[in-house]
Motif scaffolding. Structure first.
Motif, PDB file in Angstrom:
ATOM      1  N   LYS A  54     -13.841  -2.300  -0.061  1.00 22.66           N
ATOM      2  CA  LYS A  54     -13.090  -1.485  -1.013  1.00 22.66           C
ATOM      3  C   LYS A  54     -13.734  -0.116  -1.172  1.00 22.66           C
ATOM      4  CE  LYS A  54     -11.220  -5.228  -3.804  1.00 22.66           C
ATOM      5  NZ  LYS A  54     -11.272  -5.905  -5.110  1.00 22.66           N
ATOM      6  N   LEU A  55     -15.055  -0.073  -1.250  1.00 22.63           N
ATOM      7  CA  LEU A  55     -15.769   1.187  -1.419  1.00 22.63           C
ATOM      8  C   LEU A  55     -15.501   2.124  -0.249  1.00 22.63           C
ATOM      9  CD1 LEU A  55     -17.655   2.640  -3.341  1.00 22.63           C
ATOM     10  CD2 LEU A  55     -19.573   1.684  -2.068  1.00 22.63           C
ATOM     11  N   LYS A  56     -15.387   1.565   0.951  1.00 20.26           N
ATOM     12  CA  LYS A  56     -15.094   2.368   2.138  1.00 20.26           C
ATOM     13  C   LYS A  56     -13.781   3.107   1.953  1.00 20.26           C
ATOM     14  CE  LYS A  56     -13.759   1.887   6.939  1.00 20.26           C
ATOM     15  NZ  LYS A  56     -13.324   0.927   7.941  1.00 20.26           N
ATOM     16  N   TYR A  57     -12.774   2.432   1.406  1.00 17.98           N
ATOM     17  CA  TYR A  57     -11.482   3.060   1.223  1.00 17.98           C
ATOM     18  C   TYR A  57     -11.479   4.022   0.037  1.00 17.98           C
ATOM     19  CZ  TYR A  57      -9.984  -0.309   4.647  1.00 17.98           C
ATOM     20  OH  TYR A  57      -9.872  -1.046   5.786  1.00 17.98           O
ATOM     21  N   ILE A  58     -12.239   3.716  -0.978  1.00 17.50           N
ATOM     22  CA  ILE A  58     -12.299   4.605  -2.137  1.00 17.50           C
ATOM     23  C   ILE A  58     -13.008   5.902  -1.786  1.00 17.50           C
ATOM     24  CG2 ILE A  58     -13.329   4.875  -4.431  1.00 17.50           C
ATOM     25  CD1 ILE A  58     -12.872   1.841  -4.802  1.00 17.50           C
ATOM     26  N   ALA A  62      -9.263  11.634   2.732  1.00 19.49           N
ATOM     27  CA  ALA A  62      -7.924  11.493   2.151  1.00 19.49           C
ATOM     28  C   ALA A  62      -7.008  10.665   3.047  1.00 19.49           C
ATOM     29  CB  ALA A  62      -7.327  12.873   1.900  1.00 19.49           C
ATOM     30  N   ARG A  63      -7.065  10.881   4.330  1.00 18.62           N
ATOM     31  CA  ARG A  63      -6.214  10.129   5.259  1.00 18.62           C
ATOM     32  C   ARG A  63      -6.503   8.626   5.169  1.00 18.62           C
ATOM     33  NH1 ARG A  63      -3.228  11.071   9.873  1.00 18.62           N
ATOM     34  NH2 ARG A  63      -3.193   9.322  11.318  1.00 18.62           N
ATOM     35  N   ARG A  65      -7.771   7.005   2.632  1.00 21.06           N
ATOM     36  CA  ARG A  65      -7.316   6.498   1.339  1.00 21.06           C
ATOM     37  C   ARG A  65      -5.807   6.302   1.315  1.00 21.06           C
ATOM     38  NH1 ARG A  65     -10.841  10.671  -1.936  1.00 21.06           N
ATOM     39  NH2 ARG A  65      -9.215  11.873  -0.986  1.00 21.06           N
ATOM     40  N   ILE A  66      -5.072   7.225   1.928  1.00 15.06           N
ATOM     41  CA  ILE A  66      -3.612   7.083   2.000  1.00 15.06           C
ATOM     42  C   ILE A  66      -3.248   5.845   2.806  1.00 15.06           C
ATOM     43  CG2 ILE A  66      -1.490   8.094   2.931  1.00 15.06           C
ATOM     44  CD1 ILE A  66      -2.797  10.877   2.310  1.00 15.06           C
ATOM     45  N   ILE A  67      -3.886   5.676   3.954  1.00 13.52           N
ATOM     46  CA  ILE A  67      -3.596   4.522   4.810  1.00 13.52           C
ATOM     47  C   ILE A  67      -3.970   3.225   4.107  1.00 13.52           C
ATOM     48  CG2 ILE A  67      -4.272   3.373   6.963  1.00 13.52           C
ATOM     49  CD1 ILE A  67      -4.330   6.213   8.234  1.00 13.52           C
ATOM     50  N   ALA A  68      -5.058   3.232   3.350  1.00 12.87           N
ATOM     51  CA  ALA A  68      -5.453   2.031   2.605  1.00 12.87           C
ATOM     52  C   ALA A  68      -4.382   1.643   1.595  1.00 12.87           C
ATOM     53  CB  ALA A  68      -6.790   2.260   1.909  1.00 12.87           C
ATOM     54  N   VAL A  69      -3.824   2.624   0.895  1.00 12.57           N
ATOM     55  CA  VAL A  69      -2.748   2.329  -0.061  1.00 12.57           C
ATOM     56  C   VAL A  69      -1.541   1.765   0.673  1.00 12.57           C
ATOM     57  CG1 VAL A  69      -1.057   3.367  -1.624  1.00 12.57           C
ATOM     58  CG2 VAL A  69      -3.464   3.990  -1.812  1.00 12.57           C
ATOM     59  N   LEU A  70      -1.163   2.400   1.769  1.00  6.97           N
ATOM     60  CA  LEU A  70       0.013   1.958   2.524  1.00  6.97           C
ATOM     61  C   LEU A  70      -0.180   0.564   3.121  1.00  6.97           C
ATOM     62  CD1 LEU A  70       0.792   5.298   4.382  1.00  6.97           C
ATOM     63  CD2 LEU A  70       1.956   4.377   2.362  1.00  6.97           C
ATOM     64  N   LYS A  71      -1.387   0.285   3.557  1.00  8.74           N
ATOM     65  CA  LYS A  71      -1.669  -0.992   4.223  1.00  8.74           C
ATOM     66  C   LYS A  71      -1.907  -2.137   3.239  1.00  8.74           C
ATOM     67  CE  LYS A  71      -4.700  -2.844   7.823  1.00  8.74           C
ATOM     68  NZ  LYS A  71      -5.806  -2.542   8.734  1.00  8.74           N
ATOM     69  N   TYR A  72      -2.718  -1.877   2.207  1.00  6.25           N
ATOM     70  CA  TYR A  72      -3.161  -2.961   1.333  1.00  6.25           C
ATOM     71  C   TYR A  72      -2.412  -3.043   0.008  1.00  6.25           C
ATOM     72  CZ  TYR A  72      -6.950  -3.190   4.660  1.00  6.25           C
ATOM     73  OH  TYR A  72      -7.665  -3.296   5.824  1.00  6.25           O
ATOM     74  N   ARG A  73      -1.759  -1.978  -0.398  1.00  9.45           N
ATOM     75  CA  ARG A  73      -1.038  -1.989  -1.676  1.00  9.45           C
ATOM     76  C   ARG A  73       0.343  -1.356  -1.534  1.00  9.45           C
ATOM     77  NH1 ARG A  73      -3.863  -2.865  -6.340  1.00  9.45           N
ATOM     78  NH2 ARG A  73      -1.768  -3.389  -7.007  1.00  9.45           N
ATOM     79  N   ILE A  89      -4.734  10.966  -5.101  1.00  9.08           N
ATOM     80  CA  ILE A  89      -5.625  10.968  -3.930  1.00  9.08           C
ATOM     81  C   ILE A  89      -6.242  12.349  -3.713  1.00  9.08           C
ATOM     82  CG2 ILE A  89      -5.651  10.679  -1.398  1.00  9.08           C
ATOM     83  CD1 ILE A  89      -3.568   8.419  -1.836  1.00  9.08           C
ATOM     84  N   GLY A  90      -5.575  13.367  -4.215  1.00 11.50           N
ATOM     85  CA  GLY A  90      -6.117  14.721  -4.097  1.00 11.50           C
ATOM     86  C   GLY A  90      -5.577  15.487  -2.910  1.00 11.50           C
TER      87      GLY A  90
END
Length: 104
Positions: A54-58, A62-63, A65-73, A89-90
């Motif tokens: 999780k820390l890796k994605y946080i 920015a790219r 973090r966006i992909i993490a949201v799209l993939k995991y949430r 995300i900024g």
């Protein structure tokens, strides 16, 4: 304290049962049961692993973090606008939508 050594109570919406064990009983189980101690160790290792992931994605760029949201949430996209997510995300909304389009 007139409480049983182990108390069970329902807390989860999915019908799971949580078990509360007083610290003294928990410590005794760790000493007396290698199987219980190993189970707790494995559980702790899994928590460390998922926290690092999780820390890796946080903390990623920015790219990532966006992909993490799209993939995991992905369900977040149903209730939160692209503008709001981009702001969180900024990044600009246009950049967010471009990455979203590439990913999906």
């Amino acid at each position: 304290m007139n409480q049983p050594a182990v108390m069970q109570f329902e807390t989860c919406k999915k019908g799971c049962t949580c078990i509360m064990v007083p610290k003294a009983k928990f410590d005794r189980l760790l000493v007396e049961s290698h199987e219980f101690a190993r189970w707790m160790f494995d559980l702790a290792m899994w928590q460390f692993y998922t926290s690092e992931k999780k820390l890796k994605y946080i903390k990623g760029d920015a790219r990532e973090r966006i992909i993490a949201v799209l993939k995991y949430r992905p369900e977040i996209l149903e209730v939160v606008s692209a503008r709001t997510l981009a702001s969180y995300i900024g990044v600009t909304e246009a950049y967010f939508c471009r990455i979203k389009k590439e990913f999906l």
